[in-house]
Scaffold this active site. Structure first.
Site, PDB file in Angstrom:
ATOM      1  N   TYR A  56     -10.805 -14.439  -1.652  1.00 26.05           N
ATOM      2  CA  TYR A  56      -9.663 -14.876  -0.905  1.00 26.05           C
ATOM      3  C   TYR A  56      -9.754 -16.117  -0.328  1.00 26.05           C
ATOM      4  CZ  TYR A  56      -8.769  -9.627  -1.103  1.00 26.05           C
ATOM      5  OH  TYR A  56      -8.537  -8.325  -1.325  1.00 26.05           O
ATOM      6  N   LEU A 206       1.950  -1.040   2.479  1.00 24.28           N
ATOM      7  CA  LEU A 206       3.322  -1.200   3.035  1.00 24.28           C
ATOM      8  C   LEU A 206       4.079  -1.722   1.640  1.00 24.28           C
ATOM      9  CD1 LEU A 206       2.800  -2.460   6.481  1.00 24.28           C
ATOM     10  CD2 LEU A 206       3.598  -0.256   5.803  1.00 24.28           C
ATOM     11  N   GLY A 207       3.531  -1.718   0.593  1.00 26.21           N
ATOM     12  CA  GLY A 207       4.405  -2.372  -0.635  1.00 26.21           C
ATOM     13  C   GLY A 207       4.329  -3.793  -0.683  1.00 26.21           C
TER      14      GLY A 207
END
Length: 282
Positions: A56, A206-207
């Site tokens: 990340y 949360l998609g």
């Protein structure tokens, strides 16, 4: 609300640190001070499970975690993952070879400034079924555990076949797969984890923040339940996930303290069985 994570016990709602980078999970955040404040407030509010990865940024999130939280609270469980890298343009590259897994575990330790990680997930890239190469990957993870670099092994982006195959060889602390109201393809994996008492940690709960009527937060049932309960659609979606299985651990991510507070409050949203049933309808 506490739930098992391998040999550990953590709050049901943790924090996913991926969004603390720049756009595309690459480079530094636009507001470094806010990123550090989010991490510190998360821990102050009882978060004891933070999900991260050396790729990340790369390095960015781990170094933010180290700056914000080191020396780390004794009860803080840092969970990382290996299996991918970023090139200098930010493209995600596979790093699946056993030697790469070992190297990237060590890179996580270096950037976080710790001697051992509580949990590291082996994140698979590609759609192959369990084979000899998967055995070699597992052997590398087991060697890292035996050498004291990690305490427990997790799996990510896996099928039920991968999970069952791995369990013949080693304990598995958790499985991290995509799972949310609009995508329940990993339902069989969740069911297997539930039967075996293995933590299931959905990413993109949360998609991925996608908007529209087909997205998690735009689903009519979610909007109706949120209005009925006087909470946000995000809180309903997270509360549904917590209610679906007793081994569910959430790691919603954000780069703002306001959204952090909203996400953590989802653990207080009470969905009864009828609400869970209504939300679960396709």
């Amino acid at each position: 609300m506490r739930r098992p994570l391998g040999p550990f016990s953590v709050s049901a709602v943790g924090f996913g640190a991926m969004r603390l980078t720049g756009p595309g999970v690459f480079g530094p955040p636009n507001d470094r001070d806010e990123a550090l404040a989010v991490l510190r407030e998360a821990v102050d509010r009882g978060v004891d499970h933070i999900d991260t990865a050396q790729f990340y940024g790369p390095d960015v999130v781990n170094e933010l975690i180290r700056e914000a939280l080191s020396p780390y609270p004794e009860d803080l469980i840092l969970v990382s993952k290996v299996g991918a890298r970023r090139d200098r343009h930010g493209q995600v590259l596979a790093a699946q070879e056993p030697a790469q897994l070992r190297h990237d575990i060590q890179e996580n330790l270096r950037t976080l400034g710790i001697a051992a990680l509580p949990v590291v997930n082996l994140r698979l890239i590609g759609g192959t079924e369990p084979d000899a190469f998967f055995d070699d990957q597992l052997a590398a993870m087991i060697a890292a555990r035996d050498d004291g670099l990690i305490t427990a092994i997790g799996l990510s982006n896996v099928t039920s076949a991968h999970l069952l195959h791995a369990l013949r060889i080693t304990d598995v602390a958790c499985v991290q797969n995509e799972f949310h109201l609009a995508n329940r393809v990993s339902g069989p994996v969740l069911d297997e984890c539930t039967r075996r008492g293995i933590a299931f940690v959905p990413f993109a709960s949360l998609g991925f923040g996608v908007a529209g009527p087909d997205a998690v937060l735009g689903r009519p049932g979610v909007v109706r339940e949120a209005a009925r309960l006087g909470v946000t659609s995000a809180q309903v979606a997270l509360a549904w996930a917590l209610a679906v299985a007793p081994n569910m651990l959430l790691i919603p991510g954000t780069s703002s303290r306001r959204h952090l507070r909203e996400n953590l409050a989802a653990s207080q949203v009470n969905l009864d069985a009828d609400a869970v049933r209504r939300l679960s309808l396709r």
